[in-house]
Structures are given as structure tokens and as C-alpha cells.
Design an enzyme around this catalytic site. Structure first.
Site, PDB file in Angstrom:
ATOM      1  N   GLY A   1       0.810  -1.214   0.000  1.00  0.00           N
ATOM      2  CA  GLY A   1       0.000   0.000   0.000  1.00  0.00           C
ATOM      3  C   GLY A   1       0.843   1.263   0.000  1.00  0.00           C
ATOM      4  O   GLY A   1       0.375   2.319  -0.426  1.00  0.00           O
TER       5      GLY A   1
ATOM      6  N   GLU B   1       1.691   1.726  -3.536  1.00  0.00           N
ATOM      7  CA  GLU B   1       0.423   2.049  -4.222  1.00  0.00           C
ATOM      8  C   GLU B   1       0.034   3.514  -3.999  1.00  0.00           C
ATOM      9  O   GLU B   1      -0.497   4.157  -4.903  1.00  0.00           O
ATOM     10  CB  GLU B   1      -0.681   1.101  -3.741  1.00  0.00           C
ATOM     11  CG  GLU B   1      -0.447  -0.323  -4.251  1.00  0.00           C
ATOM     12  CD  GLU B   1      -1.434  -1.321  -3.694  1.00  0.00           C
ATOM     13  OE1 GLU B   1      -1.487  -1.458  -2.459  1.00  0.00           O
ATOM     14  OE2 GLU B   1      -2.151  -1.945  -4.477  1.00  0.00           O
TER      15      GLU B   1
HETATM   16  C1  3H9 Z   1      -0.566  -4.284   1.725  1.00  0.00           C
HETATM   17  O1  3H9 Z   1       0.059  -3.264   1.687  1.00  0.00           O
HETATM   18  C2  3H9 Z   1      -1.905  -4.432   1.085  1.00  0.00           C
HETATM   19  C3  3H9 Z   1      -2.179  -3.310   0.146  1.00  0.00           C
HETATM   20  O2  3H9 Z   1      -2.121  -3.778  -1.153  1.00  0.00           O
HETATM   21  C4  3H9 Z   1      -3.446  -2.597   0.420  1.00  0.00           C
HETATM   22  C5  3H9 Z   1      -4.674  -3.419   0.518  1.00  0.00           C
HETATM   23  C6  3H9 Z   1      -5.979  -2.655   0.631  1.00  0.00           C
HETATM   24  N1  3H9 Z   1       2.044  -4.118   9.113  1.00  0.00           N
HETATM   25  O3  3H9 Z   1      10.419  -6.346   9.765  1.00  0.00           O
HETATM   26  P1  3H9 Z   1      10.859  -5.472  10.875  1.00  0.00           P
HETATM   27  C7  3H9 Z   1       6.230  -4.316  12.048  1.00  0.00           C
HETATM   28  S1  3H9 Z   1       0.023  -5.651   2.520  1.00  0.00           S
HETATM   29  C8  3H9 Z   1       2.154  -4.276  10.447  1.00  0.00           C
HETATM   30  O4  3H9 Z   1      11.436  -6.103  12.074  1.00  0.00           O
HETATM   31  P2  3H9 Z   1      12.900  -4.358   9.194  1.00  0.00           P
HETATM   32  C9  3H9 Z   1       6.911  -5.618  12.351  1.00  0.00           C
HETATM   33  O5  3H9 Z   1       5.980  -6.596  12.735  1.00  0.00           O
HETATM   34  C10 3H9 Z   1       1.539  -5.122   3.242  1.00  0.00           C
HETATM   35  N2  3H9 Z   1       3.332  -4.324  11.076  1.00  0.00           N
HETATM   36  O6  3H9 Z   1      11.822  -4.309  10.358  1.00  0.00           O
HETATM   37  C11 3H9 Z   1       7.839  -5.216  13.463  1.00  0.00           C
HETATM   38  O7  3H9 Z   1       7.077  -5.145  14.638  1.00  0.00           O
HETATM   39  P3  3H9 Z   1       7.699  -5.553  16.040  1.00  0.00           P
HETATM   40  C12 3H9 Z   1       2.631  -5.050   2.252  1.00  0.00           C
HETATM   41  C13 3H9 Z   1       4.431  -4.234  10.337  1.00  0.00           C
HETATM   42  O8  3H9 Z   1      13.542  -3.051   9.196  1.00  0.00           O
HETATM   43  C14 3H9 Z   1       8.245  -3.804  13.073  1.00  0.00           C
HETATM   44  O9  3H9 Z   1       7.234  -3.345  12.183  1.00  0.00           O
HETATM   45  N3  3H9 Z   1       3.849  -4.745   2.912  1.00  0.00           N
HETATM   46  C15 3H9 Z   1       4.381  -4.078   8.957  1.00  0.00           C
HETATM   47  O10 3H9 Z   1      13.715  -5.603   9.297  1.00  0.00           O
HETATM   48  C16 3H9 Z   1       9.589  -3.723  12.373  1.00  0.00           C
HETATM   49  O11 3H9 Z   1       9.571  -4.608  11.281  1.00  0.00           O
HETATM   50  C17 3H9 Z   1       4.668  -5.705   3.379  1.00  0.00           C
HETATM   51  O12 3H9 Z   1       4.401  -6.871   3.242  1.00  0.00           O
HETATM   52  C18 3H9 Z   1       3.116  -4.025   8.338  1.00  0.00           C
HETATM   53  N4  3H9 Z   1       2.984  -3.861   7.017  1.00  0.00           N
HETATM   54  O13 3H9 Z   1      12.055  -4.547   7.851  1.00  0.00           O
HETATM   55  C19 3H9 Z   1       5.907  -5.230   4.100  1.00  0.00           C
HETATM   56  N5  3H9 Z   1       5.644  -4.011   8.477  1.00  0.00           N
HETATM   57  O14 3H9 Z   1       8.832  -4.607  16.254  1.00  0.00           O
HETATM   58  C20 3H9 Z   1       6.068  -5.940   5.394  1.00  0.00           C
HETATM   59  C21 3H9 Z   1       6.450  -4.119   9.538  1.00  0.00           C
HETATM   60  O15 3H9 Z   1       6.555  -5.418  16.986  1.00  0.00           O
HETATM   61  N6  3H9 Z   1       7.206  -5.468   6.139  1.00  0.00           N
HETATM   62  N7  3H9 Z   1       5.731  -4.249  10.661  1.00  0.00           N
HETATM   63  O16 3H9 Z   1       8.157  -6.971  15.862  1.00  0.00           O
HETATM   64  C22 3H9 Z   1       8.478  -5.788   5.854  1.00  0.00           C
HETATM   65  O17 3H9 Z   1       8.760  -6.462   4.886  1.00  0.00           O
HETATM   66  C23 3H9 Z   1       9.545  -5.294   6.770  1.00  0.00           C
HETATM   67  O18 3H9 Z   1       8.950  -5.005   8.001  1.00  0.00           O
HETATM   68  C24 3H9 Z   1      10.312  -4.047   6.286  1.00  0.00           C
HETATM   69  C25 3H9 Z   1      11.228  -3.532   7.419  1.00  0.00           C
HETATM   70  C26 3H9 Z   1      11.128  -4.449   5.068  1.00  0.00           C
HETATM   71  C27 3H9 Z   1       9.359  -2.944   5.925  1.00  0.00           C
END
Ligand code: 3H9
Length: 704
Positions: A103, A106
Site C-alpha cells: 500500500g 500504491e
Molecule cells: C498491503 O500493503 C496491502 C495493500 O495492497 C493494500 C490493501 C488494501 N504491518 O520487519 P521489521 C512491524 S500488505 C504491520 O522487524 P525491518 C513488524 O511486525 C503489506 N506491522 O523491520 C515489526 O514489529 P515488532 C505489504 C508491520 O527493518 C516492526 O514493524 N507490505 C508491517 O527488518 C519492524 O519490522 C509488506 O508486506 C506491516 N505492514 O524490515 C511489508 N511491516 O517490532 C512488510 C512491519 O513489533 N514489512 N511491521 O516486531 C516488511 O517487509 C519489513 O517489516 C520491512 C522492514 C522491510 C518494511
């Protein structure tokens, strides 16, 4: 005290700056999209504002929708922030740093311009959590960069570095300098008066590509067939991109939303979301003090230049660490170095590594010929022969030479860490760092805590793992630690089922159909059957009640070591790794069964699957009870990254939860009656079955 707003709006030099401030990664949690809409409207209605900038506070632009909200009931928003951005009369520039994912990207695609710092990464990784981009990404990205490139990004979910994103046309301009806000404001001023606004939704010329290459979608489906088997999301991603080439924009959005809706609550998405959070949870060790000083690793050493040692050295080099490698003789080190060079060269040849990258990595690995030469390294990982009598002198020597504060880690896969530590005067600095083979490829690193390992040693080893691209998981010091101990009953049952009448090829097919990349017998042939035979001999010598496995023993006696001898559980043609079922093996199985007085019978696929995995579920419950693993979800992460368990099934416990503890217990109790003590149900399993609850929420504390 007023709460900090999730979205800020301020005006500087005629530019309205919208800043998302939702730490840690600016996920689009509740209130963020409404905040964006309100800010865009404020800018739209304020005559002082000529153009706007959308950016993120902290370390990222926007990491995507808030994954925690999926699967929960949510109100359908009256207006979507993507559309509001898209439809303003004033241009909006997305200014990207850190990550613009899902998102997040997007939103950037709905903006009229996109600029990024070179270190930024963008992508639509929704497929990795079992869904598809649901904020217009499947309709806008193909219009911006062409359906083929868009499909590749959406189906792989990969993070694209900003310079590549610029080349692809996702990013308009890369901005150097440290002040992105300032750069973005200047950029916005430069484009403020340009009309018409470049709206991605109106860019249709690249869509025509699909007409020139009508087979591209079918070709993509074919190309992912093996990897994406049993999964729906990758195919839905293709279908949504295909819709962008066939339907007008608004219709395409509807198709995207419909397909998204089909995925969000499917088992696949639930399992993948669970895996995402389990991988983040596994890094946390309860009770660690926040002010603990974690040893910093800048240089590493590896003792032992065999396959494992070489792979570990490559892991360090791959992530930019200088690493020294030592073995007993210069010839042994040279042999190891040659293997490393060959491995890199193969990757270059296969196209998975660039020549220039290899040339950067290789010089980071330095062969040395004495312990003194590694004395000042921050960490040393011992990977010598798996024998206490070989490991102990190595640790005594390390204790003598290594600088104070260095981490002394052993890659042992089974030996007692505490006993190894006894030969040092600093047992607090000793811990296990159990890599999986091939060490430079497999992501799991079990960090094994000894009785005297200091919390800072464990935290240092976990951090080291993360900094070389591994998923570090905490494990107690128990025979086989957590991963291999939980896997061991699976390995036994697969052979016992063959004694009882299942064929290796049937067992392998069941597991490949379940989602493993290879069946367990084929994996055995790849690893070499002699390794298992040697460890069985050791165990049999130590334990008079040890249940021998005569079939693989017979195969090894016959020189059938696996792929390397052209025959093992299967036979192999020269120069080809395809396993062929072998009538000779069937004969051996029947002979052994007859000698053992076992009546062979037919197995259903379901029985095979359950018998293998339930055996491990039961053992993993015992591991949790003993406090040797911290959480059930840690075991799941280990199975995903150590053993190739299909991710879209969440992990061993997550999978077992789909069947339910009650049924798992019933089945295990039945086998306990039939097969005896090895199937004795774990107390935790019995408790869950009787009192309710799920495996995946079990922790060491609750279990024990
Ligand atoms: C989407 O976008 C759908 C759309 O098409 C719209 C639909 C209508 N949500 O990974 P880290 C938390 S789907 C909630 O350790 P890094 C994570 O749990 C989404 N929480 O850091 C952690 O929490 P905690 C598409 C999230 O620096 C903290 O943030 N996006 C989310 O190693 C730190 O994260 C993805 O799939 C989230 N989206 O890596 C991206 N993201 O500290 C998913 C992170 O409590 N995220 N958290 O354990 C990632 O790939 C990695 O977190 C990122 C950073 C690369 C961003």
C-alpha cells in the site's frame, strides 16, 4: 496530553508537506488513510499551496497496509486515499526513503510524481503474505512500466532498489543529499505548474504490450507452476495484471478488489501472515535488559575449511564481513578455499551472482595458518569434525588466543555446548551457532544457549546471525537442539513406514505434494546416507535400546551412499540428479521386512503425512515443555527455514492447529497403543486436547 497525529500537514515555500508518522514503519494502520485524505484536502483547498509532497517520518516512507488488520472485519471506507490523491487538481510528489512497499508503493503510484533516495526500496510484496496489491497496484503498475515487468514484480514480491526502480520507470528521479524533505519541496516547486497532471491511471500505451505478446500471462503461469503449487495468490496476481490489459481502469480496480477479497481470509494468507509475525517474534528473547551491551561484530573467523566451514565463511563474506579461515594444514585450507571459489563461480555461471560481486566477496575471505592470526577477530565460529575429542582442543586453543570479549561459537549440530565450554576459562563467551547446510544458502541459525552463556553472548550471536542474512532462533542445549531434535522422529518414522510397506517414492511424493521442494528420501540421497549411518552407529553404541534401522544400514553396506555413488534410496543416471525408483531397493526392503517378521501393508497418503509430521509435533511439544524452545512459533520458523517446510502452511504447529490438538492427540494415543513408547503423547499435547487451546500460542512458560 494530546496524542501525536499519525499524519501531519504543513506548508513550506508554497508546498504542502504531508508526513506520515506511524512508527516503526509507517504502516497504514487505522486512522492513517483518513489522515492522508484530510491532509490532501487541506492542501487542495488552501490557495497558498501550489503542489504537495507525500513522505514518511522516521526510517521509511510507508511499509504497506497494517498486516495485523487483515482477517479482521473492517468497515469499507467511503473514500480511498489512493483515489483522493489521484484526483486532486494539484500535483503530489511521493518522496521515498527506506521502504515503499505494498500500500506504500500504491500510494506513491497514485501520486503524480515519484522521487527517491538511492538507498530506498520499493515493491509490491503482498503475494508473500498470500494476497495481492489491493490499492490499485495491479492496475497502475502495469500502466506505468508495462504489464510484463509489473507482473514479474508483483508475482515475485521482490524489493526493488531505487536505481533499478528508476530504470524501470517507477521512480522519476533519484535525489542525492541528506535532506529529502528539502529536495522534495524543490522538486514540487519545479513541477507545480505543469499540466495536465501525469496520472498513472490514464497511461495506456504500455498496456498495448500485452496485445503484442498475448501469451505472456500463460507463460508466466507455466513458469511458476512448480514453485507456486498449492497456492492461489500468485495466480490471482497474474489474473489481476491481466485484467489491467483487458478492462478499463475502474473495472480493473473492481476485479482487483474481488480477487483480493477471495484471498484475504484463505488458509494460505492466514498461514503466511502468521509466518511473517513468527519471524519477527523469533528475534525476541524475553527478559533481556534494554541496556545490555551487545558485542559488536566487525570481523569473523571460521575454524575448519570443510563444506560447513566454507559455507559459513561465505555467509560472512556475502554480507560484507572480512573473515579468516583456518584448518589444520595449509593444504586443507587451500582445498576449502578452492571449494569456496568453485561455489561462487557456479553462482556466477548460473547467473545468480554478478562477476563483480564475486570479486568483492572473495577477497574478504582470507586463509590463515595459525590461531594467533585470528586472535583479534570479534567472533570465531568453530566448524571442525563433529567429535568432542576434536572440538575440545580447538576451544582450549581459542581460549588461549582470542581477545577478551570475542564470541566463541560452535557449529556443532548435536554435541553438548556445556561440555565444550568446560575447556575454556570463559564459558560465558561460549554458545552454539548451528548453521544448516548449505550454510551460505539456508537461512536458519540456531543460537544454542549453554548453561553459562552470558545473555550478551546470546544476544551478540543472534545479532550476528541477522547481520549475515540469517533468521536467528534461540535454542536450548538438548540433544539435537530444537530443530534437529524435533525433526528426528520424522526421520525415524519415514524409514519405519518403509519397513511396514510404504515405498520411498510414495513417501516422497506425499511430501512433495504437501509442498516440500524435495521428498525426504531424495534429500537423504543428496546429503549422503553414510552420514546418518555413522550417527546411528554412535547412538546404538551409547544406547542398548536404540531402535536400529536395518534398511538404510543395508543400503550403506552395499555402497549405496546416495547421489555421490549413483545409488541410494533411488538409482541415478550418470551426470543426472533425477531419482529413479529402484527395484533393487524394493527387494532389500522386502527382505529386511521378512527377516524382521513385519507384515507389509499399504499406506494411504494421509497416513504417511500424519505419521511423519505428528511424530515431530509430539516431540516439539516435549521440547517446549522442557523449556528448550521459547515459543511454538519459533519451532515453526525453524521448520520453514531449516527444513523447507512449505511456508504457505505456516509451520509444523500452525499446520497441526488446522487439524486440532484433539485429533492429533487421539491419533498419537492410538499409535502409542499400537507402536509403543516412542509415541507416548507429550503432556502439553494431552493438556491442549483436553482443555482446549492452540499449539501455536504455546510458549515454554505455559507448556512447562
Ligand atoms: C498491503 O500493503 C496491502 C495493500 O495492497 C493494500 C490493501 C488494501 N504491518 O520487519 P521489521 C512491524 S500488505 C504491520 O522487524 P525491518 C513488524 O511486525 C503489506 N506491522 O523491520 C515489526 O514489529 P515488532 C505489504 C508491520 O527493518 C516492526 O514493524 N507490505 C508491517 O527488518 C519492524 O519490522 C509488506 O508486506 C506491516 N505492514 O524490515 C511489508 N511491516 O517490532 C512488510 C512491519 O513489533 N514489512 N511491521 O516486531 C516488511 O517487509 C519489513 O517489516 C520491512 C522492514 C522491510 C518494511
Amino acid at each position: 496530553m494530546s496524542e501525536k497525529p499519525l499524519v501531519r500537514f504543513d506548508i513550506e515555500d508554497g508546498i504542502g508537506v504531508i508526513t506520515i508518522d506511524n512508527p516503526p514503519v509507517n504502516a497504514l494502520g487505522p486512522g492513517v488513510s483518513d489522515g492522508i485524505i484530510a491532509a490532501v484536502e487541506q492542501g487542495e483547498n488552501d490557495p497558498r499551496v501550489k503542489a504537495m509532497v507525500l513522505m514518511g517520518a522516521g526510517r521509511s516512507f510507508i511499509a504497506g497496509a497494517d498486516i495485523r488488520q487483515f482477517g479482521k472485519p473492517r468497515p469499507t471506507p467511503a473514500r480511498r486515499s489512493y483515489d483522493v490523491i489521484d484526483q486532486t487538481s494539484k500535483p503530489i510528489v511521493a518522496a521515498i526513503h527506506g521502504f515503499a512497499l505494498g500500500g506504500g508503493l500504491e500510494h506513491a503510484l497514485a501520486c503524480h510524481y515519484r522521487i527517491a533516495v538511492p538507498s530506498a526500496k520499493v515493491g509490491l510484496p503482498e503475494v508473500l503474505i498470500g494476497i495481492l496489491p489491493g490499492g490499485g497496484g495491479t492496475q497502475r503498475l502495469p500502466r506505468l512500466i508495462g504489464p510484463k515487468a509489473a507482473m514479474e514484480l508483483i508475482v515475485s514480491g521482490r524489493h526493488v532498489p531505487a536505481p533499478e526502480a528508476k530504470q524501470l520507470g517507477i521512480i522519476d528521479e533519484l535525489v542525492e543529499g541528506t535532506d529529502l524533505r528539502r529536495e522534495a519541496i524543490s522538486y514540487a516547486q519545479r513541477i507545480a505548474d505543469r499540466r495536465p497532471l501525469p496520472r498513472v491511471r490514464d497511461m495506456n500505451d504500455k498496456i498495448a504490450q500485452a496485445q503484442a505478446d498475448p501469451g505472456m500471462f500463460e507463460a508466466m503461469r507455466k513458469s511458476i507452476a512448480r514453485k507456486a503449487r498449492n497456492q492461489q495468490a500468485p495466480y490471482h496476481c497474474i489474473a489481476a495484471v491481466e485484467a489491467s490489459t483487458r478492462e478499463p481502469f475502474e473495472e480493473g480496480l473492481k476485479t482487483e478488489r474481488r480477487l483480493f477479497g477471495e484471498l484475504e481470509n484463505a488458509d494460505e494468507a492466514k498461514a503466511l501472515r502468521y509466518a511473517f509475525f513468527a519471524e519477527r517474534e523469533v528475534t525476541k528473547i524475553p527478559g533481556q535488559s534494554k541496556d545490555m551491551v551487545i558485542p559488536e561484530i566487525k570481523t569473523a573467523a571460521v575454524i575448519g575449511a570443510g563444506t560447513m566451514g566454507g559455507g559459513i565463511a561465505m555467509s560472512f563474506a556475502d554480507f560484507g564481513f572480512p573473515v579468516k579461515i583456518l584448518d589444520v594444514t595449509p593444504e586443507a585450507v587451500e582445498k576449502g578455499m578452492q571449494r569456496i571459489r568453485d561455489n561462487y563461480a557456479i553462482s556466477v555461471k548460473r547467473g545468480s551472482l554478478k562477476q563483480e560481486e564475486m570479486e568483492k566477496r572473495l577477497p574478504r575471505i582470507q586463509a590463515v595458518d595459525s590461531f594467533e592470526a585470528i586472535a583479534d577477530c570479534d567472533v570465531v565460529v568453530e566448524a571442525v569434525f563433529e567429535e568432542m575429542s576434536v572440538k575440545k582442543p580447538v576451544f582450549a586453543k581459542l581460549d588461549a588466543v582470542m581477545k577478551p570479549g570475542a564470541l566463541l561459537l560452535t557449529n556443532s549440530s548435536a554435541l553438548d555446548i556445556d561440555e565444550i565450554a568446560t575447556v575454556t576459562k570463559r564459558p560465558e563467551a561460549v554458545a552454539g551457532a548451528h548453521f544448516f547446510s548449505p550454510a551460505n544458502v539456508m537461512k536458519l541459525l540456531e543460537v544454542v544457549v549453554g548453561e553459562k552463556s552470558a545473555p550478551s553472548t546470546i544476544a551478540g550471536a543472534m545479532k550476528m546471525g541477522r547481520s549475515i542474512g540469517k533468521i536467528s532462533a534461540y535454542a536450548g542445549n538438548t540433544d539435537g537442539f530444537v530443530a534437529n531434535r524435533s525433526r528426528a522422529p520424522f526421520n525415524t518414522e519415514m524409514v519405519l513406514m518403509v519397513e511396514e510397506g510404504a515405498l520411498p517414492e510414495q513417501v516422497d511424493k506425499v511430501m512433495v505434494d504437501f509442498g516440500y521442494p524435495m521428498g525426504p528420501f531424495a534429500v537423504g540421497d543428496l546429503a549422503g546416507l553414510d552420514i546418518g549411518a555413522a550417527s546411528r552407529r554412535r547412538r546404538a553404541a551409547a544406547d542398548p535400546n536404540y531402535r536400529k534401522l536395518p534398511i538404510p544400514d543395508r543400503l550403506v553396506e552395499l555402497g549405496r551412499y546416495g547421489q555421490k555413488t549413483g545409488a541410494g534410496w533411488y538409482r541415478y543416471e550418470k551426470g543426472d540428479r533425477t531419482p529413479h525408483p529402484d527395484p533393487a531397493v524394493k527387494r532389500i526392503i522386502e527382505e529386511v521386512a521378512q527377516q524382521m517378521g513385519i507384515q507389509q501393508r499399504a499406506f494411504t497418503d494421509e497416513e504417511i503425512l500424519r505419521r511423519l509430521l505428528f511424530a515431530s509435533v509430539n516431540e516439539a511439544c516435549k521440547i517446549l515443555e522442557e523449556g528448550k524452545a521459547l515459543r511454538a512459533s519459533d519451532v515453526d520458523v525453524m521448520w520453514l527455514h531449516g527444513f523447507g517446510f512449505p511456508r504457505y502452511r505456516g509451520g509444523l504447529f500452525f499446520w497441526a492447529d488446522q487439524i486440532g490438538p484433539k485429533e492429533v492427540y487421539r491419533q498419537i494415543e492410538e499409535w502409542h497403543q499400537r507402536y509403543g513408547a516412542r509415541w507416548k503423547p507429550a503432556d502439553l499435547l494431552q493438556r491442549l486436547a483436553e482443555r482446549g487451546g492452540s499449539f501455536r500460542e504455546a510458549t515454554a512458560e505455559v507448556a512447562g
